[in-house]
Design a protein around this motif. Structure first.
Motif, PDB file in Angstrom:
ATOM      1  N   PRO A   1       1.315  -1.067   0.028  1.00 29.78           N
ATOM      2  CA  PRO A   1       0.191  -0.104  -0.396  1.00 29.78           C
ATOM      3  C   PRO A   1       0.904   1.284   0.015  1.00 29.78           C
ATOM      4  CG  PRO A   1       0.518  -1.046   2.206  1.00 29.78           C
ATOM      5  CD  PRO A   1       0.286  -1.883   1.220  1.00 29.78           C
ATOM      6  N   GLU A   2       0.308   2.127  -0.646  1.00 25.27           N
ATOM      7  CA  GLU A   2       1.498   3.884  -0.693  1.00 25.27           C
ATOM      8  C   GLU A   2       0.349   4.675   0.696  1.00 25.27           C
ATOM      9  OE1 GLU A   2      -2.524   5.506  -2.653  1.00 25.27           O
ATOM     10  OE2 GLU A   2      -0.616   6.344  -1.704  1.00 25.27           O
ATOM     11  N   PHE A   3       1.699   5.669   0.511  1.00 27.03           N
ATOM     12  CA  PHE A   3       0.537   6.270   1.530  1.00 27.03           C
ATOM     13  C   PHE A   3       0.967   7.794   1.433  1.00 27.03           C
ATOM     14  CE2 PHE A   3      -0.509   3.452   4.479  1.00 27.03           C
ATOM     15  CZ  PHE A   3       0.610   1.993   5.015  1.00 27.03           C
ATOM     16  N   LEU A   4       0.728   8.066  -0.217  1.00 26.40           N
ATOM     17  CA  LEU A   4       1.479   9.166  -0.464  1.00 26.40           C
ATOM     18  C   LEU A   4       0.323  10.114  -0.081  1.00 26.40           C
ATOM     19  CD1 LEU A   4       2.262   7.569  -3.838  1.00 26.40           C
ATOM     20  CD2 LEU A   4       3.975   7.851  -2.315  1.00 26.40           C
ATOM     21  N   ARG A   5       0.551  11.441   0.154  1.00 28.87           N
ATOM     22  CA  ARG A   5      -0.342  12.173   0.346  1.00 28.87           C
ATOM     23  C   ARG A   5      -0.145  13.396  -1.263  1.00 28.87           C
ATOM     24  NH1 ARG A   5       2.330  15.791   5.172  1.00 28.87           N
ATOM     25  NH2 ARG A   5       4.183  14.052   4.008  1.00 28.87           N
ATOM     26  N   GLU A   6      -0.933  13.992  -1.685  1.00 31.51           N
ATOM     27  CA  GLU A   6      -1.231  14.277  -2.956  1.00 31.51           C
ATOM     28  C   GLU A   6      -0.265  16.374  -2.833  1.00 31.51           C
ATOM     29  OE1 GLU A   6      -6.000  13.652  -4.820  1.00 31.51           O
ATOM     30  OE2 GLU A   6      -4.916  15.858  -4.886  1.00 31.51           O
ATOM     31  N   GLY A   7       0.713  16.593  -3.451  1.00 27.92           N
ATOM     32  CA  GLY A   7       1.205  17.828  -2.968  1.00 27.92           C
ATOM     33  C   GLY A   7       2.751  17.726  -2.734  1.00 27.92           C
TER      34      GLY A   7
ATOM     35  N   VAL B   1      -3.603  -1.950   7.227  1.00 29.14           N
ATOM     36  CA  VAL B   1      -2.874  -1.057   7.443  1.00 29.14           C
ATOM     37  C   VAL B   1      -3.438   0.472   6.973  1.00 29.14           C
ATOM     38  CG1 VAL B   1      -1.029   0.106   7.427  1.00 29.14           C
ATOM     39  CG2 VAL B   1      -0.376  -2.128   8.906  1.00 29.14           C
ATOM     40  N   LYS B   2      -3.568  -0.097   5.800  1.00 25.77           N
ATOM     41  CA  LYS B   2      -3.645   1.250   4.514  1.00 25.77           C
ATOM     42  C   LYS B   2      -5.318   2.367   4.663  1.00 25.77           C
ATOM     43  CE  LYS B   2      -4.352   4.507   1.361  1.00 25.77           C
ATOM     44  NZ  LYS B   2      -3.465   5.666   0.968  1.00 25.77           N
ATOM     45  N   TYR B   3      -5.721   1.810   5.460  1.00 25.15           N
ATOM     46  CA  TYR B   3      -7.475   1.754   5.713  1.00 25.15           C
ATOM     47  C   TYR B   3      -7.336   2.670   7.292  1.00 25.15           C
ATOM     48  CZ  TYR B   3     -10.268  -0.118   2.276  1.00 25.15           C
ATOM     49  OH  TYR B   3     -10.066  -0.603   0.082  1.00 25.15           O
TER      50      TYR B   3
ATOM     51  N   LYS C   1       1.226  16.761  14.624  1.00 25.15           N
ATOM     52  CA  LYS C   1       0.729  16.594  12.783  1.00 25.15           C
ATOM     53  C   LYS C   1      -0.506  16.559  12.913  1.00 25.15           C
ATOM     54  CE  LYS C   1       5.388  15.735  10.311  1.00 25.15           C
ATOM     55  NZ  LYS C   1       6.262  15.359   9.547  1.00 25.15           N
ATOM     56  N   PHE C   2      -1.285  16.570  11.897  1.00 25.64           N
ATOM     57  CA  PHE C   2      -3.262  16.312  11.542  1.00 25.64           C
ATOM     58  C   PHE C   2      -3.416  16.912  13.427  1.00 25.64           C
ATOM     59  CE2 PHE C   2      -3.646  13.853   7.521  1.00 25.64           C
ATOM     60  CZ  PHE C   2      -2.847  14.451   7.496  1.00 25.64           C
ATOM     61  N   LEU C   3      -3.588  18.131  13.246  1.00 28.93           N
ATOM     62  CA  LEU C   3      -3.756  18.927  14.601  1.00 28.93           C
ATOM     63  C   LEU C   3      -4.629  20.220  14.126  1.00 28.93           C
ATOM     64  CD1 LEU C   3      -2.735  17.563  17.678  1.00 28.93           C
ATOM     65  CD2 LEU C   3      -4.483  17.202  16.482  1.00 28.93           C
ATOM     66  N   GLN C   4      -4.618  20.434  12.512  1.00 29.82           N
ATOM     67  CA  GLN C   4      -4.622  21.731  11.748  1.00 29.82           C
ATOM     68  C   GLN C   4      -5.727  22.123  11.985  1.00 29.82           C
ATOM     69  OE1 GLN C   4      -3.279  24.256  11.666  1.00 29.82           O
ATOM     70  NE2 GLN C   4      -4.919  25.422  11.690  1.00 29.82           N
ATOM     71  N   PRO C   5      -6.613  22.133  12.994  1.00 27.15           N
ATOM     72  CA  PRO C   5      -8.567  22.601  12.329  1.00 27.15           C
ATOM     73  C   PRO C   5      -8.723  23.071  10.482  1.00 27.15           C
ATOM     74  CG  PRO C   5      -7.802  23.761  14.841  1.00 27.15           C
ATOM     75  CD  PRO C   5      -6.457  23.431  13.621  1.00 27.15           C
TER      76      PRO C   5
ATOM     77  N   TRP D   1     -12.026  17.228   6.490  1.00 23.90           N
ATOM     78  CA  TRP D   1     -11.460  16.444   5.813  1.00 23.90           C
ATOM     79  C   TRP D   1     -11.516  15.903   4.375  1.00 23.90           C
ATOM     80  CZ3 TRP D   1     -14.103  12.040   5.663  1.00 23.90           C
ATOM     81  CH2 TRP D   1     -14.342  11.708   6.499  1.00 23.90           C
ATOM     82  N   GLY D   2     -11.336  15.801   3.166  1.00 21.95           N
ATOM     83  CA  GLY D   2     -11.264  15.759   2.197  1.00 21.95           C
ATOM     84  C   GLY D   2     -10.728  15.817   0.693  1.00 21.95           C
ATOM     85  N   GLY D   3     -10.677  15.185  -0.458  1.00 27.35           N
ATOM     86  CA  GLY D   3      -9.796  14.571  -1.118  1.00 27.35           C
ATOM     87  C   GLY D   3     -10.425  12.885  -1.417  1.00 27.35           C
TER      88      GLY D   3
ATOM     89  N   THR E   1      -9.945  24.267  -3.709  1.00 28.03           N
ATOM     90  CA  THR E   1      -9.055  22.593  -4.032  1.00 28.03           C
ATOM     91  C   THR E   1      -9.261  21.634  -2.135  1.00 28.03           C
ATOM     92  OG1 THR E   1      -7.144  23.642  -2.991  1.00 28.03           O
ATOM     93  CG2 THR E   1      -7.753  23.182  -5.351  1.00 28.03           C
ATOM     94  N   PHE E   2      -9.685  20.572  -1.818  1.00 28.31           N
ATOM     95  CA  PHE E   2      -9.755  20.176  -1.149  1.00 28.31           C
ATOM     96  C   PHE E   2      -8.472  20.583   0.633  1.00 28.31           C
ATOM     97  CE2 PHE E   2      -6.455  16.084  -0.313  1.00 28.31           C
ATOM     98  CZ  PHE E   2      -6.128  16.763  -1.782  1.00 28.31           C
ATOM     99  N   LYS E   3      -7.414  21.282  -0.499  1.00 30.69           N
ATOM    100  CA  LYS E   3      -6.082  21.355   0.710  1.00 30.69           C
ATOM    101  C   LYS E   3      -4.839  21.952  -0.501  1.00 30.69           C
ATOM    102  CE  LYS E   3      -3.209  17.693   0.074  1.00 30.69           C
ATOM    103  NZ  LYS E   3      -1.939  16.228   0.945  1.00 30.69           N
ATOM    104  N   ALA E   4      -4.030  22.860  -0.082  1.00 32.85           N
ATOM    105  CA  ALA E   4      -3.282  23.950  -0.491  1.00 32.85           C
ATOM    106  C   ALA E   4      -2.091  22.634  -1.194  1.00 32.85           C
ATOM    107  CB  ALA E   4      -2.441  24.930   0.388  1.00 32.85           C
TER     108      ALA E   4
ATOM    109  N   ALA F   1     -11.491  29.929   7.968  1.00 32.82           N
ATOM    110  CA  ALA F   1     -11.742  29.153   8.015  1.00 32.82           C
ATOM    111  C   ALA F   1     -10.286  27.226   8.157  1.00 32.82           C
ATOM    112  CB  ALA F   1     -13.050  27.798   7.252  1.00 32.82           C
ATOM    113  N   ARG F   2      -9.575  28.266   8.224  1.00 31.94           N
ATOM    114  CA  ARG F   2      -8.043  27.475   7.889  1.00 31.94           C
ATOM    115  C   ARG F   2      -7.355  28.503   8.697  1.00 31.94           C
ATOM    116  NH1 ARG F   2      -7.518  22.507   5.568  1.00 31.94           N
ATOM    117  NH2 ARG F   2      -8.922  22.461   4.030  1.00 31.94           N
ATOM    118  N   ASN F   3      -7.630  29.035   9.635  1.00 32.24           N
ATOM    119  CA  ASN F   3      -7.159  29.826  11.306  1.00 32.24           C
ATOM    120  C   ASN F   3      -5.583  29.914  10.132  1.00 32.24           C
ATOM    121  OD1 ASN F   3      -8.762  29.192  12.534  1.00 32.24           O
ATOM    122  ND2 ASN F   3      -7.870  27.596  13.505  1.00 32.24           N
TER     123      ASN F   3
END
Ligand code: UDX
Length: 427
Positions: A147-153, A200-202, A245-249, A253-255, A316-319, A405-407
């Protein structure tokens, strides 16, 4: 040692995997049925927006380690490793749709050379490798889950500097041969069975989505009790069992992955007899977050949004990506539109609106989107939004209200300029 690899599928995962494996020294050919796309790729045109990928593509073509083919001609299917990087979209009922994988497995079985390994990189429900093995039905072929754990960007970085490499197999010799492909990387390699690798991926995506929903809910608590989410998140994240990480209001979440993978895991669990209520609650909490942002915009304006001009910065769903699939920005914009708002959009990488937002207007600058609007809402954390001319915007907007909405911005700076500024969980 350089290996002969065929990648089937040239989407985000296939392209990144092919370019990076070529970069690691392997001989890679990527196959796709999309003829135009393959022609573009062979001429060095990168069809997706992904930092660093065009360079890797060019390097792969130049060193002739990377090539593209639109026909799965038999010799390409006789390479030692065949990576499946195929779409597994979400079906109506929330389950993962696996027809692409099954069709390719069916077409592969008579061409694969003996001792070849089929490596599945697509996100699939637990048990899929076993089904692929049954479809191929050959004792001399191994199936491996990777499985891959690639984040877009940050896909290239995530591939070349992964926290770990997961390899799921039911034969250690096949597992070791796939592990060998990554021998140039320092990352720990975790060798497990098929089901554990698929799980693990899910588990990773679901835990990360849960973490984001937790911090979004915590921001709402902070607003209620007069605490500051940035200070709370700092205190929380310095606990090394939690991590910062992943504690930014944000707006939720999307994508193309989180929503699909969350639904798939909920379905998978219930199909297997376990009702994953915790995850169902996380999915609900995310929908609530969209509503909470829309309510904040209505509260900022202080009246019904019917006919009110609203500036929306970010689609976009994130920067860092041009991807609007399952974007929270679109979900929130739909709610604002349903409340009667007239939406004026700007996003650095998006120039056209999806059908569901067709009565909005996309502007080619933030300034135009903001002109004469009664409230500005920031839905994607593009760094360039920090450097906008907010003093000028305060003048050209009809009234100076902003819901961040992204502080992303500094509350005091915006208030000093004259904005009524609202954000998530901050004083
Ligand atoms: C995700 C996983 O991170 C990746 O490992 C997997 O392979 C694919 O899915 P991606 O879909 O690119 O990657 O998005 P990610 O960066 O994980 O962000 C997911 C969503 O969570 C985005 O909407 C993002 O804005 C949101 N998010 C993320 C937050 O709101 N706050 C955060 O702190 C982090």
């Amino acid at each position: 040692m350089a290996k002969q690899i065929t990648i089937i599928g040239t989407g985000y995962v296939g392209l990144t995997t092919g370019a990076c494996l070529a970069y690691l020294g392997h001989q890679v050919v990527c196959i796709d049925t999309n003829v135009e796309k393959i022609a573009e790729l062979n001429s060095g045109i990168c069809p997706i927006y992904e930092k660093g990928l065009p360079d890797l593509l060019a390097k792969g073509l130049e060193t002739e380690r990377l090539s593209f083919s639109d026909t799965a001609d038999t010799k390409l299917l006789q390479n030692e490793f065949i990576f499946l990087c195929l779409p597994t979209p979400q079906a109506e009922d929330g389950r993962a749709e696996l027809s692409a994988i099954y069709e390719v497995a069916e077409s592969l079985k008579s061409f694969l050379s003996s001792k070849a390994i089929v490596v599945n990189k697509s996100t699939v429900p637990v048990g899929t490798c076993k089904v692929i093995s049954q479809i191929i039905g050959r004792e001399d072929i191994d199936i491996v889950s990777n499985p891959e754990f690639l984040r877009e960007g940050s896909a290239i970085e995530d591939f070349l500097k992964p926290d770990r490499i997961i390899i799921g197999a039911n034969a250690i010799e096949a597992s070791d041969r796939v592990a060998e492909l990554y021998s140039n990387l320092e990352s720990p390699i975790i060798q497990v069975d098929w089901a554990s690798a698929e799980t693990v991926k899910y588990a990773t995506n679901s835990f990360l989505a849960m973490k984001v929903s937790f911090v979004n809910a915590l921001a709402a608590v902070c607003e209620a009790v007069g605490a500051d989410i940035e200070l709370v998140a700092k205190g929380l994240g310095t606990d090394n069992r939690i991590g910062s990480k992943f504690l930014q209001p944000g707006p939720g979440w999307g994508g193309s992955c989180f929503p699909k993978d969350m639904q798939a895991l909920v379905r998978l669990a219930s199909d297997s007899g376990y009702k994953f209520e915790l995850l169902e609650a996380v999915v609900d909490a995310n929908a609530q977050q969209f509503k909470r942002i829309a309510e904040k915009v209505e509260k900022a304006v202080g009246k019904s949004l019917e006919g009110v001009h609203v500036a929306v910065l970010g689609l976009t769903f994130k920067a860092g990506t041009d991807d609007i699939r399952n974007s929270p920005a679109i979900a929130v914009s739909k709610l604002l539109s349903e409340l009667g708002a007239q939406l004026n959009f700007y996003d650095p990488l998006v120039e056209s609106l999806p059908e569901e937002l067709s009565d909005g207007i996309v502007h080619d600058s933030a300034e135009k989107a903001v002109t004469n609007t009664e409230v500005i809402v920031i839905l994607t954390e593009w760094p360039e939004f920090k450097d906008l001319d907010w003093i000028k915007f305060q003048r050209i907007a009809k009234s100076s209200k902003i819901v961040d909405a992204r502080n992303l911005l500094n509350p005091q700076t915006l208030r000093d300029i004259g904005f009524e500024y609202a954000s998530l969980g901050r004083k």
